[in-house]
Design a protein around this motif. Sequence first.
Motif, PDB file in Angstrom:
ATOM      1  N   VAL A 131       0.842  -1.207   0.000  1.00 45.99           N
ATOM      2  CA  VAL A 131       0.000   0.000   0.000  1.00 45.99           C
ATOM      3  C   VAL A 131       0.870   1.249   0.000  1.00 45.99           C
ATOM      4  CG1 VAL A 131      -1.703   1.324   1.293  1.00 45.99           C
ATOM      5  CG2 VAL A 131      -1.940  -1.156   1.115  1.00 45.99           C
ATOM      6  N   LEU A 132       1.927   1.255   0.805  1.00 42.33           N
ATOM      7  CA  LEU A 132       2.833   2.412   0.845  1.00 42.33           C
ATOM      8  C   LEU A 132       3.486   2.635  -0.519  1.00 42.33           C
ATOM      9  CD1 LEU A 132       4.513   1.804   4.326  1.00 42.33           C
ATOM     10  CD2 LEU A 132       2.995   3.696   3.727  1.00 42.33           C
ATOM     11  N   CYS A 133       3.852   1.570  -1.202  1.00 43.64           N
ATOM     12  CA  CYS A 133       4.434   1.699  -2.538  1.00 43.64           C
ATOM     13  C   CYS A 133       3.403   2.231  -3.535  1.00 43.64           C
ATOM     14  CB  CYS A 133       4.977   0.351  -3.012  1.00 43.64           C
ATOM     15  SG  CYS A 133       6.434  -0.219  -2.100  1.00 43.64           S
ATOM     16  N   ALA A 134       2.148   1.802  -3.371  1.00 47.05           N
ATOM     17  CA  ALA A 134       1.088   2.304  -4.250  1.00 47.05           C
ATOM     18  C   ALA A 134       0.879   3.804  -4.027  1.00 47.05           C
ATOM     19  CB  ALA A 134      -0.203   1.537  -3.993  1.00 47.05           C
ATOM     20  N   ILE A 135       0.896   4.237  -2.769  1.00 43.64           N
ATOM     21  CA  ILE A 135       0.782   5.667  -2.457  1.00 43.64           C
ATOM     22  C   ILE A 135       1.922   6.427  -3.111  1.00 43.64           C
ATOM     23  CG2 ILE A 135       0.920   7.375  -0.597  1.00 43.64           C
ATOM     24  CD1 ILE A 135      -0.517   5.355   1.207  1.00 43.64           C
ATOM     25  N   THR A 136       3.119   5.855  -3.056  1.00 49.34           N
ATOM     26  CA  THR A 136       4.289   6.490  -3.661  1.00 49.34           C
ATOM     27  C   THR A 136       4.095   6.689  -5.161  1.00 49.34           C
ATOM     28  OG1 THR A 136       5.746   5.487  -2.010  1.00 49.34           O
ATOM     29  CG2 THR A 136       6.768   6.286  -4.034  1.00 49.34           C
ATOM     30  N   LEU A 137       3.617   5.657  -5.831  1.00 50.56           N
ATOM     31  CA  LEU A 137       3.447   5.735  -7.283  1.00 50.56           C
ATOM     32  C   LEU A 137       2.385   6.754  -7.675  1.00 50.56           C
ATOM     33  CD1 LEU A 137       3.640   1.938  -8.230  1.00 50.56           C
ATOM     34  CD2 LEU A 137       5.371   3.705  -8.632  1.00 50.56           C
ATOM     35  N   VAL A 138       1.249   6.748  -6.958  1.00 46.68           N
ATOM     36  CA  VAL A 138       0.155   7.660  -7.298  1.00 46.68           C
ATOM     37  C   VAL A 138       0.553   9.107  -7.005  1.00 46.68           C
ATOM     38  CG1 VAL A 138      -2.205   8.341  -6.757  1.00 46.68           C
ATOM     39  CG2 VAL A 138      -1.628   5.925  -6.966  1.00 46.68           C
ATOM     40  N   ALA A 139       1.009   9.360  -5.775  1.00 49.26           N
ATOM     41  CA  ALA A 139       1.384  10.731  -5.401  1.00 49.26           C
ATOM     42  C   ALA A 139       2.578  11.218  -6.214  1.00 49.26           C
ATOM     43  CB  ALA A 139       1.700  10.794  -3.904  1.00 49.26           C
ATOM     44  N   GLY A 140       3.554  10.330  -6.452  1.00 44.26           N
ATOM     45  CA  GLY A 140       4.727  10.715  -7.233  1.00 44.26           C
ATOM     46  C   GLY A 140       4.364  11.050  -8.668  1.00 44.26           C
ATOM     47  N   GLY A 141       3.473  10.250  -9.265  1.00 38.10           N
ATOM     48  CA  GLY A 141       3.052  10.538 -10.632  1.00 38.10           C
ATOM     49  C   GLY A 141       2.340  11.875 -10.750  1.00 38.10           C
ATOM     50  N   LEU A 142       1.426  12.137  -9.812  1.00 37.72           N
ATOM     51  CA  LEU A 142       0.726  13.431  -9.816  1.00 37.72           C
ATOM     52  C   LEU A 142       1.695  14.584  -9.575  1.00 37.72           C
ATOM     53  CD1 LEU A 142      -2.452  12.472  -7.751  1.00 37.72           C
ATOM     54  CD2 LEU A 142      -2.315  12.884 -10.218  1.00 37.72           C
ATOM     55  N   ALA A 143       2.703  14.344  -8.745  1.00 34.85           N
ATOM     56  CA  ALA A 143       3.677  15.398  -8.452  1.00 34.85           C
ATOM     57  C   ALA A 143       4.502  15.751  -9.682  1.00 34.85           C
ATOM     58  CB  ALA A 143       4.593  14.952  -7.313  1.00 34.85           C
ATOM     59  N   VAL A 144       4.929  14.736 -10.418  1.00 37.61           N
ATOM     60  CA  VAL A 144       5.714  14.995 -11.632  1.00 37.61           C
ATOM     61  C   VAL A 144       4.904  15.809 -12.632  1.00 37.61           C
ATOM     62  CG1 VAL A 144       6.789  13.903 -13.628  1.00 37.61           C
ATOM     63  CG2 VAL A 144       7.214  12.998 -11.353  1.00 37.61           C
ATOM     64  N   LEU A 145       3.628  15.470 -12.781  1.00 38.54           N
ATOM     65  CA  LEU A 145       2.776  16.251 -13.675  1.00 38.54           C
ATOM     66  C   LEU A 145       2.654  17.685 -13.185  1.00 38.54           C
ATOM     67  CD1 LEU A 145      -0.094  13.687 -14.369  1.00 38.54           C
ATOM     68  CD2 LEU A 145       1.796  14.327 -15.894  1.00 38.54           C
ATOM     69  N   GLY A 146       2.520  17.847 -11.864  1.00 42.13           N
ATOM     70  CA  GLY A 146       2.425  19.197 -11.312  1.00 42.13           C
ATOM     71  C   GLY A 146       3.711  19.973 -11.454  1.00 42.13           C
ATOM     72  N   MET A 147       4.855  19.281 -11.320  1.00 33.77           N
ATOM     73  CA  MET A 147       6.152  19.945 -11.482  1.00 33.77           C
ATOM     74  C   MET A 147       6.314  20.473 -12.895  1.00 33.77           C
ATOM     75  SD  MET A 147       8.075  19.854  -8.693  1.00 33.77           S
ATOM     76  CE  MET A 147       8.257  18.979  -7.124  1.00 33.77           C
ATOM     77  N   LYS A 148       5.885  19.680 -13.880  1.00 31.12           N
ATOM     78  CA  LYS A 148       5.978  20.128 -15.274  1.00 31.12           C
ATOM     79  C   LYS A 148       5.082  21.319 -15.519  1.00 31.12           C
ATOM     80  CE  LYS A 148       7.254  15.662 -17.300  1.00 31.12           C
ATOM     81  NZ  LYS A 148       6.857  14.594 -18.229  1.00 31.12           N
ATOM     82  N   LYS A 149       3.889  21.244 -14.966  1.00 25.86           N
ATOM     83  CA  LYS A 149       2.937  22.351 -15.157  1.00 25.86           C
ATOM     84  C   LYS A 149       3.414  23.613 -14.477  1.00 25.86           C
ATOM     85  CE  LYS A 149      -1.942  23.500 -14.574  1.00 25.86           C
ATOM     86  NZ  LYS A 149      -3.271  22.996 -14.072  1.00 25.86           N
ATOM     87  N   GLY A 150       4.077  23.456 -13.339  1.00 21.80           N
ATOM     88  CA  GLY A 150       4.563  24.610 -12.579  1.00 21.80           C
ATOM     89  C   GLY A 150       5.947  25.037 -12.977  1.00 21.80           C
TER      90      GLY A 150
END
Length: 392
Positions: free
Chosen positions: A370-389
């Motif tokens: 579950v912790l690894c799944a949280i990492t993948l989901v939050a990390g993926g959204l973060a990368v998209l946000g980093m590109k947008k920002g």
Amino acid sequence: MWRAFAAVSALEFRTRLRDGTALVIALIVPVTLATLFSVVLGGDDPPLRATVGFVDLDRGEFPAGVRREVMASEELKGVMTLRDLPGREEAARALDAEEIGAAIVFPAGFSRSVGEGNGGDVAVLTSPKSPLAGVVARAVVDRISALVDARTLAVRAVLKAGVPGDEVKELVERNGAAGPSPALEDDPMSGGKVDLSVHYGSGMAALFAFFVVGASFRGLLTERKLGTLDRMRAGPLAAWVPFAGKAAVGFALALVSVCVTWAASVLVSGATWGDPLAVFTVLLAHVLAAAAITMLVASRAKTDAQADGVIMVVSFVMAFLGGSLVPMYSLPGVLQAAALLTPNGWTSTALTELAGSGAGLAAVAGPVAVLCAITLVAGGLAVLGMKKGTLL
């Protein structure tokens, strides 16, 4: 490009050491708090008083003997109460209604199966609302299972030797293969006790992991504000290098922080957190999840001050709901359910299991996944946000 990554990481590490954040946030504060909690609040949990359902579908001598042993156990007097229930469904309903904390279920034909050398499995029903009751019930069943395995092997050995069936039956009855369980002579509570210093030591480690990695991602926003990030991009650097360099340092410092806090808690209180490999795996997965969530916050924040505020709020909310500040079993039912929405909740659940039962890595595979799944989901959204920002 990897030389540039190493250079950025080294610069970030030196900066963190110079301004003192690495030493203060990663080591001094969490270790000090974990030590204070260990000294002031250390010791076993308040006495566990659990009601455990007892479902005997076998009606044989083995379950009856186990029941007598449990009721006669000095270690369990005033601690564990058995409640007879007619079936597995009734036990499940009693768990849902919080009338019992766990249930032990003997299947039909259990005694006969053991006597014939075929072994048998005893089921344990647990509830996340009473985790320690489940640990105690599993400890009792583990001892029963060990005895069943031993007697099953003994019966098979006799059968293999060619002893007639009637004589096997006589040997089984004479040696009590379907009788009371001497395995309960050991303290069934020995695996169910969790030192409070483990709760608070691991809680401080989980909480400050967010702050440590957050400091590095906050630095990206500061450098964007000062124009440093743009100057770095003007050189022959890939867009991911500044981000990855800071992330690597933040992750490494957070991992060192949780491990040092773990070591300090064990040395001061003398309590074990459980199997070292399993504990390290859980802490590693927690740091990954914390890094991904703080990265997500940084990707959405407009200024470094805003990132600081949001990271602090998110960190403390997750710490409170997830059992880092208050043991999960002390929280109301609604908050216990909400805890499973946080990485801290899964980390606390896993570490409680390891400290309470002495289990290994396999026992915490679910929380780690579950912790690894949280990492993948939050990390993926973060990368998209980093590109947008424009941070990437």
